[in-house]
Design a protein around this motif. Structure first.
Motif, PDB file in Angstrom:
ATOM      1  N   GLU A 151       0.823  -1.212   0.000  1.00  0.00           N
ATOM      2  CA  GLU A 151       0.000   0.000   0.000  1.00  0.00           C
ATOM      3  C   GLU A 151       0.858   1.264   0.000  1.00  0.00           C
ATOM      4  OE1 GLU A 151      -3.461   0.641   0.240  1.00  0.00           O
ATOM      5  OE2 GLU A 151      -3.781  -1.459  -0.336  1.00  0.00           O
ATOM      6  N   GLU A 152       2.037   1.164   0.591  1.00  0.00           N
ATOM      7  CA  GLU A 152       2.946   2.315   0.685  1.00  0.00           C
ATOM      8  C   GLU A 152       4.359   1.861   0.335  1.00  0.00           C
ATOM      9  OE1 GLU A 152       4.755   5.479   3.998  1.00  0.00           O
ATOM     10  OE2 GLU A 152       3.329   3.918   4.616  1.00  0.00           O
ATOM     11  N   VAL A 153       4.972   2.485  -0.660  1.00  0.00           N
ATOM     12  CA  VAL A 153       6.355   2.180  -1.034  1.00  0.00           C
ATOM     13  C   VAL A 153       7.270   3.173  -0.326  1.00  0.00           C
ATOM     14  CG1 VAL A 153       8.028   2.046  -2.913  1.00  0.00           C
ATOM     15  CG2 VAL A 153       5.681   1.235  -3.274  1.00  0.00           C
ATOM     16  N   THR A 154       8.270   2.670   0.394  1.00  0.00           N
ATOM     17  CA  THR A 154       9.187   3.543   1.130  1.00  0.00           C
ATOM     18  C   THR A 154      10.604   3.525   0.579  1.00  0.00           C
ATOM     19  OG1 THR A 154       9.594   1.765   2.721  1.00  0.00           O
ATOM     20  CG2 THR A 154       7.872   3.373   3.278  1.00  0.00           C
ATOM     21  N   PHE A 155      10.881   2.631  -0.376  1.00  0.00           N
ATOM     22  CA  PHE A 155      12.226   2.531  -0.945  1.00  0.00           C
ATOM     23  C   PHE A 155      12.339   3.474  -2.139  1.00  0.00           C
ATOM     24  CE2 PHE A 155      15.561   0.612  -3.574  1.00  0.00           C
ATOM     25  CZ  PHE A 155      16.563   0.444  -2.627  1.00  0.00           C
ATOM     26  N   ASN A 156      13.431   4.255  -2.192  1.00  0.00           N
ATOM     27  CA  ASN A 156      13.591   5.286  -3.225  1.00  0.00           C
ATOM     28  C   ASN A 156      14.655   4.921  -4.254  1.00  0.00           C
ATOM     29  OD1 ASN A 156      11.758   7.147  -1.952  1.00  0.00           O
ATOM     30  ND2 ASN A 156      13.346   7.519  -0.423  1.00  0.00           N
ATOM     31  N   ARG A 157      14.496   5.467  -5.444  1.00  0.00           N
ATOM     32  CA  ARG A 157      15.509   5.343  -6.495  1.00  0.00           C
ATOM     33  C   ARG A 157      16.697   6.243  -6.168  1.00  0.00           C
ATOM     34  NH1 ARG A 157      10.685   3.949  -8.591  1.00  0.00           N
ATOM     35  NH2 ARG A 157      10.701   2.538 -10.407  1.00  0.00           N
ATOM     36  N   CYS A 158      17.806   6.063  -6.902  1.00  0.00           N
ATOM     37  CA  CYS A 158      18.989   6.893  -6.645  1.00  0.00           C
ATOM     38  C   CYS A 158      19.759   7.153  -7.926  1.00  0.00           C
ATOM     39  CB  CYS A 158      19.891   6.263  -5.577  1.00  0.00           C
ATOM     40  SG  CYS A 158      20.804   4.796  -6.111  1.00  0.00           S
ATOM     41  N   LEU A 159      20.662   8.114  -7.846  1.00  0.00           N
ATOM     42  CA  LEU A 159      21.498   8.514  -8.977  1.00  0.00           C
ATOM     43  C   LEU A 159      22.739   9.206  -8.414  1.00  0.00           C
ATOM     44  CD1 LEU A 159      21.328   8.665 -12.178  1.00  0.00           C
ATOM     45  CD2 LEU A 159      20.566  11.022 -11.859  1.00  0.00           C
ATOM     46  N   ASP A 160      23.912   8.965  -9.014  1.00  0.00           N
ATOM     47  CA  ASP A 160      25.149   9.570  -8.507  1.00  0.00           C
ATOM     48  C   ASP A 160      25.425  10.929  -9.179  1.00  0.00           C
ATOM     49  OD1 ASP A 160      27.481   9.761  -6.963  1.00  0.00           O
ATOM     50  OD2 ASP A 160      28.705   8.875  -8.544  1.00  0.00           O
ATOM     51  N   VAL A 161      24.410  11.762  -9.221  1.00  0.00           N
ATOM     52  CA  VAL A 161      24.525  13.104  -9.798  1.00  0.00           C
ATOM     53  C   VAL A 161      23.672  14.040  -8.958  1.00  0.00           C
ATOM     54  CG1 VAL A 161      24.005  14.545 -11.818  1.00  0.00           C
ATOM     55  CG2 VAL A 161      24.929  12.255 -12.146  1.00  0.00           C
ATOM     56  N   ASN A 162      24.141  15.253  -8.727  1.00  0.00           N
ATOM     57  CA  ASN A 162      23.312  16.259  -8.066  1.00  0.00           C
ATOM     58  C   ASN A 162      22.227  16.720  -9.033  1.00  0.00           C
ATOM     59  OD1 ASN A 162      25.267  16.023  -6.122  1.00  0.00           O
ATOM     60  ND2 ASN A 162      25.925  18.145  -6.169  1.00  0.00           N
ATOM     61  N   ASP A 163      20.969  16.437  -8.712  1.00  0.00           N
ATOM     62  CA  ASP A 163      19.874  16.798  -9.620  1.00  0.00           C
ATOM     63  C   ASP A 163      18.636  17.127  -8.792  1.00  0.00           C
ATOM     64  OD1 ASP A 163      18.000  17.121 -11.601  1.00  0.00           O
ATOM     65  OD2 ASP A 163      18.522  15.304 -12.697  1.00  0.00           O
ATOM     66  N   ARG A 164      18.476  18.409  -8.466  1.00  0.00           N
ATOM     67  CA  ARG A 164      17.382  18.811  -7.583  1.00  0.00           C
ATOM     68  C   ARG A 164      15.998  18.530  -8.176  1.00  0.00           C
ATOM     69  NH1 ARG A 164      19.884  23.542  -8.667  1.00  0.00           N
ATOM     70  NH2 ARG A 164      20.528  23.843  -6.511  1.00  0.00           N
ATOM     71  N   ALA A 165      15.897  18.418  -9.503  1.00  0.00           N
ATOM     72  CA  ALA A 165      14.605  18.144 -10.129  1.00  0.00           C
ATOM     73  C   ALA A 165      14.069  16.765  -9.762  1.00  0.00           C
ATOM     74  CB  ALA A 165      14.719  18.270 -11.649  1.00  0.00           C
ATOM     75  N   LEU A 166      14.944  15.891  -9.269  1.00  0.00           N
ATOM     76  CA  LEU A 166      14.532  14.539  -8.922  1.00  0.00           C
ATOM     77  C   LEU A 166      14.181  14.388  -7.441  1.00  0.00           C
ATOM     78  CD1 LEU A 166      17.067  12.432 -11.029  1.00  0.00           C
ATOM     79  CD2 LEU A 166      14.697  12.994 -11.572  1.00  0.00           C
ATOM     80  N   ARG A 167      14.127  15.502  -6.719  1.00  0.00           N
ATOM     81  CA  ARG A 167      13.770  15.416  -5.301  1.00  0.00           C
ATOM     82  C   ARG A 167      12.336  14.931  -5.116  1.00  0.00           C
ATOM     83  NH1 ARG A 167      16.567  21.176  -3.569  1.00  0.00           N
ATOM     84  NH2 ARG A 167      18.702  20.360  -3.391  1.00  0.00           N
ATOM     85  N   ARG A 168      11.512  15.159  -6.099  1.00  0.00           N
ATOM     86  CA  ARG A 168      10.151  14.619  -6.087  1.00  0.00           C
ATOM     87  C   ARG A 168       9.731  14.354  -7.526  1.00  0.00           C
ATOM     88  NH1 ARG A 168       6.736  13.537  -2.460  1.00  0.00           N
ATOM     89  NH2 ARG A 168       8.017  14.527  -0.869  1.00  0.00           N
ATOM     90  N   VAL A 169       9.311  13.126  -7.794  1.00  0.00           N
ATOM     91  CA  VAL A 169       8.882  12.744  -9.144  1.00  0.00           C
ATOM     92  C   VAL A 169       7.519  12.058  -9.057  1.00  0.00           C
ATOM     93  CG1 VAL A 169      11.212  12.520 -10.069  1.00  0.00           C
ATOM     94  CG2 VAL A 169      10.129  10.546  -8.998  1.00  0.00           C
ATOM     95  N   SER A 170       6.766  12.134 -10.129  1.00  0.00           N
ATOM     96  CA  SER A 170       5.449  11.507 -10.184  1.00  0.00           C
ATOM     97  C   SER A 170       5.529  10.205 -10.962  1.00  0.00           C
ATOM     98  CB  SER A 170       4.447  12.453 -10.860  1.00  0.00           C
ATOM     99  OG  SER A 170       4.253  13.607 -10.067  1.00  0.00           O
ATOM    100  N   LEU A 171       5.061   9.127 -10.345  1.00  0.00           N
ATOM    101  CA  LEU A 171       4.970   7.830 -10.998  1.00  0.00           C
ATOM    102  C   LEU A 171       3.493   7.488 -11.173  1.00  0.00           C
ATOM    103  CD1 LEU A 171       7.638   5.826  -8.957  1.00  0.00           C
ATOM    104  CD2 LEU A 171       7.974   7.127 -11.052  1.00  0.00           C
ATOM    105  N   GLU A 172       3.199   6.375 -11.801  1.00  0.00           N
ATOM    106  CA  GLU A 172       1.810   5.946 -11.950  1.00  0.00           C
ATOM    107  C   GLU A 172       1.217   5.643 -10.577  1.00  0.00           C
ATOM    108  OE1 GLU A 172       1.273   2.760 -14.646  1.00  0.00           O
ATOM    109  OE2 GLU A 172       2.242   3.776 -16.338  1.00  0.00           O
ATOM    110  N   GLY A 173       0.330   6.482 -10.136  1.00  0.00           N
ATOM    111  CA  GLY A 173      -0.382   6.223  -8.889  1.00  0.00           C
ATOM    112  C   GLY A 173       0.263   6.738  -7.626  1.00  0.00           C
ATOM    113  N   ARG A 174       1.463   7.276  -7.710  1.00  0.00           N
ATOM    114  CA  ARG A 174       2.091   7.782  -6.480  1.00  0.00           C
ATOM    115  C   ARG A 174       3.246   8.716  -6.833  1.00  0.00           C
ATOM    116  NH1 ARG A 174       5.035   2.896  -6.974  1.00  0.00           N
ATOM    117  NH2 ARG A 174       7.257   3.206  -6.521  1.00  0.00           N
ATOM    118  N   SER A 175       3.716   9.431  -5.838  1.00  0.00           N
ATOM    119  CA  SER A 175       4.917  10.243  -6.008  1.00  0.00           C
ATOM    120  C   SER A 175       6.080   9.552  -5.317  1.00  0.00           C
ATOM    121  CB  SER A 175       4.716  11.646  -5.424  1.00  0.00           C
ATOM    122  OG  SER A 175       4.518  11.572  -4.026  1.00  0.00           O
ATOM    123  N   GLU A 176       7.291   9.859  -5.759  1.00  0.00           N
ATOM    124  CA  GLU A 176       8.491   9.263  -5.175  1.00  0.00           C
ATOM    125  C   GLU A 176       9.603  10.285  -5.239  1.00  0.00           C
ATOM    126  OE1 GLU A 176      11.333   5.792  -6.443  1.00  0.00           O
ATOM    127  OE2 GLU A 176       9.361   4.895  -6.015  1.00  0.00           O
TER     128      GLU A 176
END
Length: 538
Positions: A151-176
């Protein structure tokens, strides 16, 4: 010469000769060219002395923990000892962002510095790939029916680059959100695993989310821990390189200390302790962050303890903590050094709580004056603290010989190392001990969200886990503008995140974010490839 020019001017030893100096045979490592290798040898009996290098509160000018660490290793080698440096691997985020590289500087560097600061042997990419495979598997499970009832996903994606635009992204049905790889749970658990079997177990123990009854759902419920361990197979082997003076250097793992636990891997540290007489390691940012986590998270999990702590201080850092502006920071100001020494005092006071031998290292810059140095030396001597000046940046190991002699004396001291809090303290007790005794706050204020998460963790009998404070690095407090030695202030706990696989609870103080942004003038503007040669990395 620039750092990279100095690095290119030195003739490196063949890495096989560096390995041989540690008693390693051909079957104990995998070659990555002639100047890098992966050590596959298992850890044997630990015999060396462990020296932790930390620092006062960091400033935009840099305090030089890595430079001092390398200089100390080179100096001990000059004295006929058998040192091993065990350091963290740089993230490409700061390399292309604001901080630049993390391989030391001047004549106190590890090489090949450009490789280490960039892709190196691919460890960061393997960690990123494993992390994002798990994220993909979570969404794949949900897409194909969600038998686990996530019901709730708590694990986040990652990237080895500073990218403030990825601090919040919209996925199908939820934000991450994305974390930078250095702050990911897989980076943390790779650094805290004691063996490859332990690594696979910890990967399986990652909590990926909750069902409608708030029961935890684990990565192992997806039967993915074997695949993740496979991706990380080579990344789990520590990397062997060398300093400009050919001191053996093991580099492995790269968590940040402001938003993660800030220490290199347990396997690398124990490997160093089994191969050398002295192991010099460092913990990120100031002692309130990296050193506290080194003690309370890494030492707790690894069952090790430091024999000595070296606390790095600079004249510029004390001036900064006295409020001196960038325009005036290079001008002699003895009074400002005296006012700023409260920050040194704060970190000394904090480190003494762990009951380990302490040496203050004054990392000297050519812009310092003798009068400014004398303020720091006099303060240390009046408080019966070992102190030495290092000029390793300019002079290599020769510039840290006095420091090496003092460290040799300090490691023989009567250490009675102790942790700040006990396993059976409550989560609230652990947070408040760190907040009041290390950050010097007078009380802790919690968001409703943080209170609810702590209550849930307590109900799930997870209060035995250590805590990992995530906060701004420039102040002991959660406010970067509170310089010096702030006290009698409230500190704010905004959120709580469980890193069950890694084995700790992350506490987010203030407005700290775990995906850094790029500055207005990013470091990537200085970096170039000219006639096949990399320039601009420092």
């Amino acid at each position: 010469m620039t750092d990279i020019e100095i690095a290119h001017s030195i003739n490196k030893k063949d890495i096989r000769d560096v390995a041989a100096s540690l008693g390693l045979c051909d079957e104990d490592y995998i070659l990555y060219g002639t100047d890098k290798a992966k050590i596959t040898k298992s850890v044997s009996d630990v015999r060396g002395k462990l020296i932790l290098v930390t620092a006062v509160s960091p400033t935009p000018y840099g305090e030089g923990k890595t430079t001092v660490s390398i200089g100390l290793g080179d100096a001990l080698q000059k004295l006929g000892k058998h040192p091993v440096l065990v350091l963290r691997e740089p993230s490409m985020g700061p390399v292309f962002g604001m901080k630049g590289g993390a391989t030391g500087g001047g004549y106190s560097q590890v090489v090949p510095m450009e490789d280490i600061n960039l892709h190196f042997t691919g460890d960061f990419h393997a960690i990123t790939s494993a992390n994002d495979l798990l994220s993909a598997a979570i969404d794949n499970h949900i897409y194909h029916g969600n038998k686990l009832g996530i019901e709730e996903v708590t694990f986040n994606r990652c990237l080895d680059v500073n990218d403030r635009a990825l601090r919040r992204v919209s996925l199908e049905g939820r934000s991450e959100k994305f974390n930078i790889t250095a702050a990911s749970e897989i980076m943390a658990l790779l650094c805290l695993a004691n063996s490859s079997d332990d690594l696979k177990k910890m990967l399986g123990d990652i909590v990926i989310g909750y069902n409608r009854d708030k029961q935890m759902i684990f990565a192992k419920d997806l039967h993915i821990e074997g695949a993740l361990a496979t991706i990380l197979k080579d990344a789990f082997y520590p990397n062997l390189v060398q300093t400009l003076e050919h001191t053996p250097t093991i580099i492995h793992g790269g968590p940040f200390a402001n938003i993660a636990h800030g220490c290199n891997s347990i396997v690398a540290t124990k490997l160093g302790l089994s191969l050398g007489d002295y192991v010099i390691t460092e913990a990120g940012f100031g002692a309130d962050l990296g050193a506290e986590k080194f003690f309370d998270i890494k030492c707790r999990k690894a069952h090790i303890s430091p024999d000595c702590v070296v606390l790095v201080v600079t004249v510029k850092a004390l001036k900064y903590n006295a409020g001196v502006s960038r325009d005036n920071i290079l001008e002699e100001d003895v009074d400002a050094v005296s006012r700023g020494i409260c920050n040194l005092e704060a970190h000394v006071s904090n480190l003494k709580k762990f009951k380990v031998s302490l040496v203050v290292c004054l990392n000297a810059y050519d812009t310092d004056t003798e009068a400014e140095h004398q303020v720091i030396l006099d303060w240390c001597r009046s408080h019966n603290i070992f102190v030495s000046v290092s000029t390793a940046y300019r002079d290599g190991g020769e510039g840290a010989l006095k420091l090496a002699h003092i460290v040799e004396e300090a490691v023989l001291g009567d250490n009675q190392f102790q942790l700040l809090y006990k396993d059976n303290d409550t989560i609230f007790e652990k947070i408040e001990k760190v907040a009041t005794e290390i950050y010097h706050a007078n009380r802790v204020i919690y968001s409703d969200n943080a209170l609810q998460k702590i209550e849930l963790l307590e109900k799930q009998n997870l209060s035995y886990l250590p805590i990992c404070g995530a906060k701004n690095q420039y102040s002991l407090s959660d406010d970067a503008k509170k310089l010096g030695n702030p006290s009698d202030y409230p500190i704010y706990v905004r959120d709580i995140e469980l890193y069950h696989g890694a084995g700790f609870i992350t506490v987010l103080f203030g407005n700290i974010l775990r995906m850094p942004g790029l500055p207005k003038q990013p470091n990537y503007e200085k970096i170039d490839l000219i006639d096949g040669e990399i320039t601009g990395i420092s």
